[in-house]
Design an enzyme around this catalytic site. Structure first.
Site, PDB file in Angstrom:
ATOM      1  CD1 TRP A 142      -2.569  -1.201   2.280  1.00 13.36           C
ATOM      2  CD2 TRP A 142      -2.282  -1.969   0.198  1.00 13.36           C
ATOM      3  NE1 TRP A 142      -4.088  -2.479   2.182  1.00 13.36           N
ATOM      4  CE2 TRP A 142      -3.690  -2.189   1.156  1.00 13.36           C
ATOM      5  CE3 TRP A 142      -1.963  -2.260  -1.430  1.00 13.36           C
ATOM      6  CZ2 TRP A 142      -4.111  -3.654   0.226  1.00 13.36           C
ATOM      7  CZ3 TRP A 142      -3.019  -2.862  -1.538  1.00 13.36           C
ATOM      8  CH2 TRP A 142      -3.987  -3.551  -0.774  1.00 13.36           C
ATOM      9  CD  GLU A 156      -5.145  -8.919  -3.645  1.00 18.94           C
ATOM     10  OE1 GLU A 156      -6.388  -9.246  -2.602  1.00 18.94           O
ATOM     11  OE2 GLU A 156      -4.723  -7.006  -3.057  1.00 18.94           O
ATOM     12  CD1 TRP A 161      -4.595 -11.612   0.979  1.00 21.82           C
ATOM     13  CD2 TRP A 161      -3.662 -10.260   0.322  1.00 21.82           C
ATOM     14  NE1 TRP A 161      -4.939 -10.116   2.132  1.00 21.82           N
ATOM     15  CE2 TRP A 161      -3.799  -9.350   1.431  1.00 21.82           C
ATOM     16  CE3 TRP A 161      -3.175  -9.130  -0.819  1.00 21.82           C
ATOM     17  CZ2 TRP A 161      -4.391  -7.780   1.986  1.00 21.82           C
ATOM     18  CZ3 TRP A 161      -3.031  -7.957  -0.279  1.00 21.82           C
ATOM     19  CH2 TRP A 161      -3.843  -7.146   1.068  1.00 21.82           C
ATOM     20  CG  ASN A 204      -6.528  -3.430  -2.519  1.00 23.43           C
ATOM     21  OD1 ASN A 204      -6.275  -4.470  -3.717  1.00 23.43           O
ATOM     22  ND2 ASN A 204      -7.157  -2.928  -1.879  1.00 23.43           N
ATOM     23  CD  GLU A 205      -9.664  -6.093  -4.264  1.00 24.11           C
ATOM     24  OE1 GLU A 205     -10.526  -6.027  -3.022  1.00 24.11           O
ATOM     25  OE2 GLU A 205      -8.813  -7.841  -3.710  1.00 24.11           O
TER      26      GLU A 205
END
Ligand SMILES: *[C@@H]1O[C@H](CO)[C@@H](O)[C@H](O)[C@H]1NC(C)=O
Ligand SMILES: *[C@@H]1O[C@H](CO)[C@@H](O)[C@H](O)[C@H]1NC(C)=O
Ligand SMILES: *[C@@H]1O[C@H](CO)[C@@H](O)[C@H](O)[C@H]1NC(C)=O
Length: 377
Positions: free
Chosen positions: A89, A310, A340, A201-202
Site C-alpha cells: 500500500w 492477489e 495474498w 486497490n480493487e
C-alpha cells in the site's frame, strides 16, 4: 483484499536525470543511470532485462512498519526465497491525525489534502523503496484503496463530499488524488525498484456504467505516464467483467462497473491485473483455474501480460492455491503471480498481520507456495 489490521507500532537520495534520449523498445523497458527498469515484452514481464515468469507476493503493511530493520528483514527473507515482486500500500489516508504516532501518508480534512512527508509519513515509504533497491525486490505501489481500510476513497468522500460512485468523477477528490500520485512518483521516479504504479486497490463502482471506471482508468494512467513515462502502470482491479469462460457468476458480471477487456484496451495501461477469492465471491475453489485462464486469454488477445495479483484461501492453501499457481504458470498471457499475502516474524514488531490468508515465511505452506512454486517456474 480488505486489510483491516491496523498496525501501530532515512531517507535515500535520488538524482533527477535531466534528459535522456533512448528508444523505448517495449513498454517500460529502458535504461536510466545504466539500470534497466522492469518492463513488458509481448506477454512477458522483464526484470533486469530478462523476460520470464516471475513470482512475488503482497505485504501491504510494509511501509507502515516503524523499524527499518524489520523492513530489511522482510525483504531479505523475500529475496532469499526467490520472490521478485512485492505489492504494498502506497496510501494511508486519514481524516484526523492519529494520536498514537502511527504512520499516515495523507490527511484529508476540511476540504483540504495535506501529504505527510515526515518521519511518520512518506519517509517510511522512502525506506521501503531504498531497502527494495538493496534487496533486488521490485515494488508495486498502489495509490488508493477502494475499501475504507487505511482511509480509502471513503476518506476523500469524508473530506470533499460525494460518494464511492461519484469519487471517480469528483473534481476535488480527483485533484487531491492526482496531487498525491504526483508527490509519491516524484520521490521514486528514478528508482529501478519500482515494478509498477497502481491506480487503486480493487476499484469498484457498483451498478455504474462501465464507462465510469474506464474513463477514470484512461485519464489517471495518462496522467501518470505524463509524469513518468518509464515505469509500468496497472489498475489493481479484481478482474471483474469478462465474457471468456463466463459461468454467469458474479465475478464475471459487470455489476461492479468494471469491464476487464475494455479497461485493458487503454494504451497507458501496461498489463492486466486480477484477483481470486472464491469464498468472498460466493463461488467454489474449482472456479479458480478457469478464472485464471480466462484472464490469460484476455491478456493474450490484448497483447499485454496479466499479473495474477492477489489470491488466497483460508484453508488447504497448498493444494488449492498450488493448483491455481500451476494453471497460471502454464497459461500463455499470465506473466507473474503475487499471492495474498507474505508473512514474517519480525525481530522488533513480531508477527506481521494475519488475516487468515497470510503465508508465513518458514512454514510448510510457504515451502509449498513459494519454494516449490518458484522451483517449478
Ligand atoms: C553508464 O555507462 C556509461 C558507458 O558504459 C558510462 O560511461 C557511465 O559512467 C555510466 N553511468 C553511470 C551512472 O554508471
Ligand atoms: C454507458 O455509457 C456509454 C458512453 O457514455 C453510452 O454510450 C452507453 O449508452 C451507456 N450505457 C448504458 C447502459 O447506459
Ligand atoms: C466490454 O468491453 C469489450 C471490449 O471493448 C466489449 O466488446 C464488450 O461489449 C463490453 N461488454 C460490456 C458488458 O460492457
Amino acid at each position: 483484499m480488505k486489510t483491516t489490521t491496523i498496525l501501530t507500532t532515512t531517507c535515500f537520495v535520488f538524482s533527477q536525470v535531466a534528459s535522456y534520449a533512448m528508444g523505448i523498445p517495449t513498454s517500460g523497458t529502458y535504461k536510466r543511470s545504466n539500470t534497466t527498469f522492469p518492463g513488458t515484452s509481448g506477454l512477458d514481464f522483464t526484470i533486469d532485462g530478462t523476460a520470464g515468469y516471475f513470482a512475488g507476493s503482497n505485504a501491504y503493511w510494509l511501509a507502515f512498519l516503524t523499524d527499518n530493520d524489520d523492513v530489511d528483514q522482510a525483504l531479505a527473507d523475500a529475496e532469499s526465497s526467490g520472490l521478485r515482486i512485492m505489492r504494498i500500500w502506497g496510501f494511508n489516508d486519514v481524516n484526523t491525525v492519529p494520536t498514537d504516532n502511527s504512520v499516515y501518508f495523507q490527511l484529508l480534512a476540511d476540504g483540504k489534502a495535506t501529504v505527510n512527508t515526515g518521519a511518520d509519513g512518506l519517509e517510511r515509504l522512502d525506506y521501503v523503496v531504498s531497502s527494495a533497491e538493496s534487496h533486488n525486490i521490485k515494488l508495486i505501489i498502489n495509490f488508493v484503496n477502494y475499501w475504507s481500510d487505511y482511509g480509502g476513497m471513503a476518506a476523500y468522500v469524508n473530506a470533499f463530499g460525494g460518494s464511492l460512485t461519484s469519487w471517480y468523477t469528483d473534481d476535488e477528490s480527483q485533484a487531491a488524488y492526482q496531487n498525491y500520485i504526483k508527490t509519491v512518483i516524484s520521490r521514486y521516479i528514478d528508482s529501478p525498484a519500482i515494478f509498477a504504479w497502481e491506480l487503486a486497490n480493487e476499484p469498484r463502482c457498483s451498478s455504474c456504467n462501465v464507462s465510469v471506471i474506464h474513463d477514470w482508468v484512461a485519464s489517471t494512467s495518462a496522467f501518470i505516464k505524463s509524469i513518468d513515462s518509464t515505469h509500468l502502470v496497472a489498475i489493481g482491479d479484481e478482474g471483474f467483467g469478462l465474457d471468456i469462460n463466463s459461468d454467469g457468476s458474479y465475478p464475471y458480471g459487470y455489476s461492479e462497473g468494471s469491464n476487464f477487456t475494455l479497461n485493458l484496451e487503454v494504451d497507458t495501461i501496461d498489463f492486466g491485473t486480477f484477483h481470486l477469492y472464491p469464498s468472498n465471491w460466493g463461488t467454489s475453489d474449482s472456479f479458480g483455474s478457469p478464472w485464471v485462464t480466462a484472464h490469460g486469454d484476455a491478456c493474450a488477445a490484448a497483447g499485454k501480460p496479466c499479473l495474477f495479483e492477489e489470491y488466497g484461501v483460508k484453508s488447504d492453501k497448498c493444494s488449492v492455491e498450488g493448483e491455481w499457481q500451476k494453471t497460471a504458470v502454464g497459461t500463455k498471457g499470465i506473466g507473474a503471480d503475487t499471492f495474498w499475502q507474505f508473512g514474517d516474524t519480525l525481530k522488533s514488531s513480531g508477527k506481521s498481520p494475519n488475516d487468515d490468508y497470510t503465508v508465513y515465511y518458514g512454514t510448510d505452506d510457504y515451502t509449498c507456495l513459494v519454494t516449490e512454486h518458484i522451483a517449478a517456474i
